[in-house]
Design a protein around this motif. Structure first.
Motif, PDB file in Angstrom:
ATOM      1  N   VAL A  22      -0.746   9.714  -3.304  1.00 57.41           N
ATOM      2  CA  VAL A  22       0.483  10.309  -2.377  1.00 57.41           C
ATOM      3  C   VAL A  22       1.467  10.595  -2.770  1.00 57.41           C
ATOM      4  O   VAL A  22       2.289  11.598  -1.964  1.00 57.41           O
ATOM      5  CB  VAL A  22       0.709   8.870  -1.457  1.00 57.41           C
ATOM      6  N   LEU A  23       1.667  10.835  -4.008  1.00 54.31           N
ATOM      7  CA  LEU A  23       2.743  11.139  -4.917  1.00 54.31           C
ATOM      8  C   LEU A  23       2.924  12.597  -4.769  1.00 54.31           C
ATOM      9  O   LEU A  23       4.065  13.511  -4.937  1.00 54.31           O
ATOM     10  CB  LEU A  23       3.263  10.269  -6.165  1.00 54.31           C
ATOM     11  N   LYS A  36       5.493  -0.800   7.890  1.00 48.04           N
ATOM     12  CA  LYS A  36       6.197   0.309   6.992  1.00 48.04           C
ATOM     13  C   LYS A  36       5.352  -0.452   5.598  1.00 48.04           C
ATOM     14  O   LYS A  36       5.956  -0.994   5.457  1.00 48.04           O
ATOM     15  CB  LYS A  36       7.260   0.332   7.317  1.00 48.04           C
ATOM     16  N   LEU A  37       4.912   0.539   4.314  1.00 46.74           N
ATOM     17  CA  LEU A  37       5.264   0.445   3.603  1.00 46.74           C
ATOM     18  C   LEU A  37       5.545   1.619   2.195  1.00 46.74           C
ATOM     19  O   LEU A  37       5.092   2.747   2.833  1.00 46.74           O
ATOM     20  CB  LEU A  37       3.714   0.007   2.308  1.00 46.74           C
ATOM     21  N   ASN A  38       6.222   0.748   1.202  1.00 45.85           N
ATOM     22  CA  ASN A  38       6.741   2.373   0.138  1.00 45.85           C
ATOM     23  C   ASN A  38       5.177   2.653  -0.773  1.00 45.85           C
ATOM     24  O   ASN A  38       4.744   2.449  -1.479  1.00 45.85           O
ATOM     25  CB  ASN A  38       7.682   1.896  -0.509  1.00 45.85           C
ATOM     26  N   ALA A  39       4.202   3.505  -0.225  1.00 49.60           N
ATOM     27  CA  ALA A  39       3.085   4.245  -1.325  1.00 49.60           C
ATOM     28  C   ALA A  39       3.877   4.386  -3.169  1.00 49.60           C
ATOM     29  O   ALA A  39       2.715   4.581  -3.480  1.00 49.60           O
ATOM     30  CB  ALA A  39       2.615   5.083  -0.997  1.00 49.60           C
ATOM     31  N   VAL A  40       5.586   5.333  -2.468  1.00 47.28           N
ATOM     32  CA  VAL A  40       5.931   5.674  -3.908  1.00 47.28           C
ATOM     33  C   VAL A  40       6.608   5.167  -3.920  1.00 47.28           C
ATOM     34  O   VAL A  40       7.498   5.304  -3.129  1.00 47.28           O
ATOM     35  CB  VAL A  40       5.174   6.916  -4.161  1.00 47.28           C
ATOM     36  N   ASP A  41       7.502   4.281  -5.172  1.00 45.34           N
ATOM     37  CA  ASP A  41       8.594   3.778  -4.811  1.00 45.34           C
ATOM     38  C   ASP A  41       9.859   3.720  -5.619  1.00 45.34           C
ATOM     39  O   ASP A  41       8.751   3.182  -7.132  1.00 45.34           O
ATOM     40  CB  ASP A  41       7.895   1.999  -4.397  1.00 45.34           C
TER      41      ASP A  41
END
Lengths: 325, 287
Positions: free
Chosen positions: A50-51, A21-26
């Protein structure tokens, strides 16, 4: 004129990929006023697209996405809206223009059909009325012989023309927010200016706010009121466009600016690219995410992640040792 | 080696018009004439396909019987037309039913993915595990042979290929930006399936169906030849071939004439299907 339209509050978008899992928008936060043009600049994979897709909740290829935070659009939180309500907002109030006009129109449907469909569906016009309206729209988009174009297929048109059609479709219901995701990247340079001018003209006409996503600082600086620089899923700097161009605080922003070719420099000047690669979103480093590529990096950058902070006016940046200008 | 290359070069230089005449127009004319005769067979001055003329058994072509008569003295031309009627009826409805079901399963599984897709793909694999003709024979043996049963059985055998094609093209189109754009315009999933994806995949599917019709006509012929097709005396091309088979040494025309019709019809369908497919492909590649 003014007034808050969209407020994004510590938005986190996670994608489930094969390797984790990754946070493309953090933890992204920002505000957009009515009629404002907001630029987001960043390199490939920084999370810009993605945002923008999180805002309208349309993601490519059913990637499993979980979101945290809030996206307040005219008082409603888009993230907690039922899908049916969301569908009414899409296209009608928030529209989108995509990067590649070669593939964003349906290849087997006539241009006219594709515009008329939206007019019927979104504005409830009759078939004959929407035909006239479509011609009108295409004229205002600067499309020559628009009546003849109605019965053309997308493949008969050039890339620039197709992008005009895409903009016509997006602007037809006079949305309050237009998201343009790299609208000129797939076009050649001479057409880019025309399309961006058209976008500006159209959004001004209907007081539509625009989120202009680009990796081209030149485009952003010319066509936006405010700009945010995105790096590795985070906003690293955000301010009014003129202020940011004059006084970049975060080393990444200034590095980005230096890597744009300058016409006034002597021939054969080497372009100053930023060394290295952005960190993998799967294993983000402790501390600042720009540490490995930063020239002014110090010990603190490796241990603690800088918060995005406000500097006096409304210039926000994420850096322990901001540049002194 | 050089001779082969020369031959291939000469083949490659066929003018497009000549190519179109042989691979599209002649087959199209053949199919249209056959269709017209099959549809209006009852109005044509044909012999009764069931009536035997015992004074004229196994006649070769004559002014009276154009293509001769079979073992029972029935007019072969008339039987070929009525036999083609059976073959074309089965050859049309079975693939079309199969296409409709396959299209539905393929689009839905290719678009929604997930468990539904696994289920459909598994089901298709199970159907494919049975040899077509054996499956058809088993079902017909128990359910009884009639045109309707034949159509049902053969549409089941055409479901897997249709589903796979529809699913494969849905998978590619569902990833395209215009689907995303439609969703960004607020279209529902159902609307996207119907208005965005279906128009893109229907043409290639139809082109494929034409070639598939010929396969179904062949299977129908094989089943009739094996004696599990539509029962006699209803004429079918395969049945006629089977019936003439014992006399193939002395009266080959009884077997070969229906076989020739079957061959030409299947060939024409294949050629037209290929042409259509290449034309659709050209339009696609221009995108």
């Amino acid at each position: 004129m003014a007034g808050l339209l969209l407020e994004v509050v510590s938005l986190v978008t996670s994608l489930a990929t094969k390797s984790g899992k990754l946070n493309a928008v953090d933890e992204v936060s920002f505000k957009i006023d009515r009629g404002q043009s907001f630029g987001i600049v960043g390199e490939s994979g920084s999370g810009k697209s993605v945002l923008s897709r999180t805002i309208i909740r349309v993601h490519a290829e059913n990637r499993i996405v979980s979101t945290k935070g809030e996206i307040i659009f005219e008082g409603r939180n888009l993230l907690s809206l039922p899908e049916k309500e969301m569908r009414k907002i899409r296209g009608r109030e928030i529209a989108m223009v995509f990067q590649n006009p070669m593939s964003s129109l349906n290849p087997v449907k006539k241009i006219g059909e594709q515009i008329v469909e939206v007019l019927i569906q979104k504005l409830g016009l009759s078939r004959t009325d929407s035909r006239y309206r479509a011609i009108e729209l295409m004229n205002s988009m600067g499309i020559a012989e628009s009546e003849k174009q109605l019965s053309n297929y997308p493949m008969n048109l050039s890339g620039g023309m197709r992008q005009r059609i895409a903009i016509a479709i997006a602007m037809a219901p006079e949305p309050k927010l237009l998201i343009a995701d790299e609208p000129t990247t797939a076009l050649d340079v001479t057409i880019q200016g025309q399309i961006l001018n058209l976008l500006q003209e159209q959004t001004n006409k209907f007081n539509t706010a625009i989120i202009l996503i680009s990796h081209n600082l030149g485009v952003i600086s010319r066509y936006t009121d405010r700009v945010a620089v995105m790096y590795s899923g985070q906003f690293v700097e955000e301010s009014a466009t003129a202020e940011l161009m004059k006084n970049p605080m975060m080393p990444y922003t200034s590095a980005l600016m230096r890597s744009v070719p300058d016409l006034t420099s002597p021939p054969h000047t080497k372009l100053r690219a930023i060394d290295g690669m952005p960190p993998s979103l799967l294993e983000t480093p402790q501390g600042c995410r720009f540490q490995e590529r930063c020239q002014g990096v110090r010990d603190k950058c490796f241990s603690e992640m800088p918060e995005i902070i406000l500097n006096g006016g409304d210039h926000r940046y994420r850096c322990w040792y901001p540049l002194e200008n | 080696m050089t001779n082969i290359t020369k031959f291939a070069q000469r083949l490659g230089n066929i003018p497009p018009l000549v190519n179109a005449i042989f691979t599209l127009w002649i087959p199209a004319v053949w199919i249209s004439c056959l269709l017209a005769m099959v549809i209006f067979a009852d109005l044509l001055p044909l012999y009764d396909p069931f009536e035997s003329d015992f004074t004229a058994l196994k006649v070769r072509g004559s002014p009276e019987f154009w293509l001769g008569t079979d073992v029972l003295g029935r007019d072969i031309f008339s039987r070929i037309i009525y036999g083609s009627r059976t073959s074309l009826t089965v050859g049309f409805f079975a693939p079309v039913c199969g296409m409709l079901i396959g299209l539905f399963l393929g689009i839905v599984s290719g678009y929604y993915r997930g468990r539904l897709e696994s289920l459909v793909v598994g089901l298709i694999d199970i159907i494919l595990a049975f040899p077509n003709i054996v499956l058809a024979m088993c079902i017909l043996f128990f359910a009884g042979a009639s045109i309707v049963n034949l159509i049902i059985v053969l549409s089941i055998t055409s479901i897997p290929a249709n589903t796979r094609i529809a699913r494969a093209s849905t998978l590619t189109y569902a990833k395209r930006d215009f689907v995303l754009a439609a969703r960004a315009q607020g279209a529902s999933h159902l609307r996207i399936l119907w208005r965005e994806i279906l128009p893109n995949i229907i043409l290639p599917q139809m082109a494929y169906i034409l070639s598939f019709m010929s396969i179904i006509i062949m299977i129908e012929g094989s089943l009739a030849f094996l004696g599990v097709g539509v029962p006699p005396p209803t004429p079918t091309l395969g049945g006629m071939i089977a019936q003439g088979f014992p006399d193939i040494n002395t009266d080959p025309h009884i077997t070969f004439l229906p076989a020739l019709f079957l061959f030409l019809t299947v060939l024409s369908l294949n050629l037209i299907g290929d042409q259509l497919r290449s034309r659709v492909a050209v339009r696609e590649s221009a995108i």
